[in-house]
Design a protein around this motif. Structure first.
Motif, PDB file in Angstrom:
ATOM      1  N   GLN A 169      12.105  66.296  39.262  1.00 27.40           N
ATOM      2  CA  GLN A 169      12.259  65.154  38.330  1.00 27.40           C
ATOM      3  C   GLN A 169      11.205  64.185  38.585  1.00 27.40           C
ATOM      4  O   GLN A 169      11.021  63.098  37.673  1.00 27.40           O
ATOM      5  CB  GLN A 169      13.791  64.530  38.557  1.00 27.40           C
ATOM      6  N   VAL A 176      14.749  66.004  31.563  1.00 26.32           N
ATOM      7  CA  VAL A 176      15.725  65.528  32.138  1.00 26.32           C
ATOM      8  C   VAL A 176      17.005  66.257  32.407  1.00 26.32           C
ATOM      9  O   VAL A 176      17.545  66.869  31.669  1.00 26.32           O
ATOM     10  CB  VAL A 176      16.390  64.189  31.568  1.00 26.32           C
ATOM     11  N   GLU A 232      22.068  61.990  40.191  1.00 27.96           N
ATOM     12  CA  GLU A 232      21.911  61.962  38.638  1.00 27.96           C
ATOM     13  C   GLU A 232      20.796  61.115  38.393  1.00 27.96           C
ATOM     14  O   GLU A 232      20.384  60.109  38.936  1.00 27.96           O
ATOM     15  CB  GLU A 232      23.150  61.183  38.053  1.00 27.96           C
ATOM     16  N   PRO A 233      19.860  61.760  37.360  1.00 29.98           N
ATOM     17  CA  PRO A 233      18.604  61.074  37.109  1.00 29.98           C
ATOM     18  C   PRO A 233      18.865  59.463  36.591  1.00 29.98           C
ATOM     19  O   PRO A 233      19.689  59.459  35.695  1.00 29.98           O
ATOM     20  CB  PRO A 233      18.021  62.122  36.033  1.00 29.98           C
ATOM     21  N   LYS A 239      17.220  56.793  34.152  1.00 24.15           N
ATOM     22  CA  LYS A 239      16.288  56.709  32.901  1.00 24.15           C
ATOM     23  C   LYS A 239      15.950  55.497  32.319  1.00 24.15           C
ATOM     24  O   LYS A 239      16.744  54.683  32.299  1.00 24.15           O
ATOM     25  CB  LYS A 239      16.605  57.599  31.859  1.00 24.15           C
ATOM     26  N   SER A 277      13.445  57.633  27.245  1.00 25.12           N
ATOM     27  CA  SER A 277      13.205  58.983  27.825  1.00 25.12           C
ATOM     28  C   SER A 277      12.642  59.268  28.995  1.00 25.12           C
ATOM     29  O   SER A 277      12.333  60.497  29.312  1.00 25.12           O
ATOM     30  CB  SER A 277      12.606  59.967  26.694  1.00 25.12           C
ATOM     31  N   LYS A 278      12.116  58.282  29.677  1.00 25.10           N
ATOM     32  CA  LYS A 278      11.287  58.272  31.005  1.00 25.10           C
ATOM     33  C   LYS A 278      12.236  58.450  32.063  1.00 25.10           C
ATOM     34  O   LYS A 278      13.360  57.681  32.311  1.00 25.10           O
ATOM     35  CB  LYS A 278      10.429  57.246  31.017  1.00 25.10           C
ATOM     36  N   ILE A 279      12.015  59.387  33.264  1.00 29.88           N
ATOM     37  CA  ILE A 279      12.784  59.484  34.338  1.00 29.88           C
ATOM     38  C   ILE A 279      12.038  58.436  35.405  1.00 29.88           C
ATOM     39  O   ILE A 279      11.148  58.610  35.843  1.00 29.88           O
ATOM     40  CB  ILE A 279      12.805  60.783  35.036  1.00 29.88           C
ATOM     41  N   THR A 280      13.129  57.606  35.884  1.00 32.21           N
ATOM     42  CA  THR A 280      12.484  56.463  36.748  1.00 32.21           C
ATOM     43  C   THR A 280      13.115  56.681  38.060  1.00 32.21           C
ATOM     44  O   THR A 280      12.297  55.987  39.048  1.00 32.21           O
ATOM     45  CB  THR A 280      12.904  55.053  36.173  1.00 32.21           C
ATOM     46  N   HIS A 320      13.622  55.589  43.658  1.00 28.20           N
ATOM     47  CA  HIS A 320      12.655  55.133  42.563  1.00 28.20           C
ATOM     48  C   HIS A 320      11.598  55.851  42.531  1.00 28.20           C
ATOM     49  O   HIS A 320      10.811  55.667  43.611  1.00 28.20           O
ATOM     50  CB  HIS A 320      12.859  53.750  42.304  1.00 28.20           C
TER      51      HIS A 320
END
Length: 475
Positions: free
Chosen positions: A3, A17, A39-40, A42, A45-48, A473
């Motif tokens: 990720q 994701v 848990e991702p 977001k 739509s961007k994974i932070t 992060h």
């Protein structure tokens, strides 16, 4: 790793994701971990980043934490200067309420969820300014219910409806040694000349429920305006009708008496059963020929039972000013087939049981029963019968405080949080009487409470659960 967009050596051009990942643990490690979670995080739509969770369930009494220590640990872990606390408590009410000093125990459950902000200490009693929701899951048929006799009446109705579908009817056992011909008490007065069998058939209807106090009697009372068909139903369902042949004999005698003008019984306006139509026709001196064969007698009995029970429920809801006839129209409509009518009567009975239980056990008044009725009716206009459904009613804690203030909560927890939005982090401490997860059972020693429950001196097992989170992060 997959990720993290910074892991360029993995050559993932467009990270997808992933759904949350939870790993169930057996609790055999020193901290008794039962779950790990990831848990991702977001932003669009961007994974932070990733949220990591660890849930532990400890049986050590030293884990009965101090709130200030929990808050300090959270501040240190997350480098926070300010934390907020939120409390939650769940109390079971139905076990705490009693009728004639008997604790009510069944598959039913009435409990209250209470939430409040700013917790001062572990296991504090919720303040009266809290938000509370009453949760009601009630199954019909408790023999101690004031409407148990009506429930038995409904069971006979269901047996007839099932008989129409299957062709096999289960007749009830007679409630006494007397047969129909042995019953000797007049039913009608005046100039009605009844067949001798019918005189014996129609004895005065008495309620055979067990004695209940006057406050319960005032909730649901037997109607005093039963017409001929309704009183016939009451006798047929209790002592007289124990076979198909007996049913045919009764209807044969009644129809002959109508044909010969020996009786002119009164019936309620709007009654829709075949027998009611025959009675109406008899007023004009001529009735249609009815063949008492096949399923006709059973259907006739089912129809008069439906008419009677619908009026019973309508009498309650309108008499208690909980609904209007217009609002009840869905439940008493005759525009659907008999099986659907029976199904809707079952819904009415379930709602009646809920209202009576809340009145008897929780001393609810009209101001609380009315919105609960609306909630139940709205649900049952849109859904099939479901006695396991949990009906929820927002209430003031003061309404039920006397039922829980001296009892232990089933669940008590505090959430300690800091940060905002996607950067919010939370620590949860919880104590509960049931295992917090399905794979942690009471075989674990848990915490044994040496205090009493409902005055019984019963020893209870408590489970202490901690849920912690941390964030990574990527940017």
């Amino acid at each position: 790793m997959v990720q993290n967009p910074n892991m360029t050596h993995l050559k993932i051009s467009e990270p997808v994701v992933l759904p949350p990942l939870w790993i169930r643990c057996d609790g055999s490690d020193p901290e008794h971990t039962c779950w790990f979670g990831a848990e991702p995080l977001k932003a669009g739509s961007k994974i932070t980043g990733i949220n990591f969770y660890m849930v532990t369930c400890d049986a050590d009494k030293t884990c009965f934490a101090n709130l200030e220590e929990l808050k300090m640990a959270h501040k240190v872990k997350h480098r926070s200067s300010v934390v907020m606390t939120k409390g939650f408590a769940q109390y079971e009410l139905i076990r705490a309420a009693a009728i004639e000093d008997t604790i009510v125990e069944s598959e039913s459950n009435i409990y209250v969820d209470i939430t409040w902000n700013t917790v001062d200490k572990i296991l504090e009693t919720p303040p009266l300014v809290s938000a509370a929701t009453l949760n009601i899951a009630l199954e019909s048929g408790d023999p101690r219910s004031p409407v148990y006799q009506l429930y038995r009446e409904l069971q006979f109705l269901l047996a007839l409806a099932e008989g129409l579908k299957t062709g096999v009817t289960e007749w009830p056992e007679p409630l006494g040694s007397e047969s129909a011909v042995e019953l000797v008490q007049e039913f009608l007065t005046g100039n009605c000349c009844l067949h001798p069998f019918l005189i014996k058939l129609f004895q005065k209807i008495k309620c055979d429920t067990t004695a209940v106090d006057s406050s319960i009697k005032s909730i649901f009372t037997e109607r005093g305006d039963l017409d001929f068909a309704e009183q016939l139903w009451c006798k047929m369902r209790s002592k007289c009708i124990v076979s198909y042949q007996k049913l045919v004999k009764c209807f044969t005698l009644i129809i002959k008496s109508l044909e010969h003008g020996e009786i002119q019984p009164w019936i309620h306006q709007g009654s829709s059963s075949l027998l009611s139509k025959l009675i109406q026709q008899s007023y004009h001196g001529k009735i249609e020929v009815v063949s008492l064969s096949g399923i006709t007698p059973i259907q006739m009995l089912l129809e008069i039972g439906l008419d009677k029970m619908k009026k019973d429920y309508v009498s309650f809801f309108i008499g208690q000013e909980l609904a209007t006839l217009t609002y009840l129209d869905y439940f008493i409509s005759t525009s659907v087939d008999l099986q659907e009518q029976v199904h809707r009567v079952q819904k009415l009975h379930h709602m009646l049981e809920i209202m009576v239980s809340c009145t008897v056990l929780l001393q609810f008044k009209h101001e609380n029963l009315f919105p609960l009725t609306q909630i139940c009716m709205k649900y049952y206009k849109e859904n099939p019968l479901n006695e396991k459904h949990v009906f929820q009613l927002p209430i003031r804690p003061a309404l039920v405080k006397k039922f829980y203030q001296n009892n232990h909560p089933e669940i008590w927890k505090v959430d300690i949080s800091s940060g905002h939005g996607p950067k919010e982090v939370k620590t949860t401490w919880q104590v509960s009487t049931n295992p917090p997860v399905e794979h942690i059972t009471s075989n674990n020693p848990g915490l044994l409470s040496d205090s009493t429950v409902n005055g019984s001196g019963e020893e209870r097992t408590y489970f202490i659960t901690m849920a912690k989170c941390s964030q990574v992060h990527f940017t």
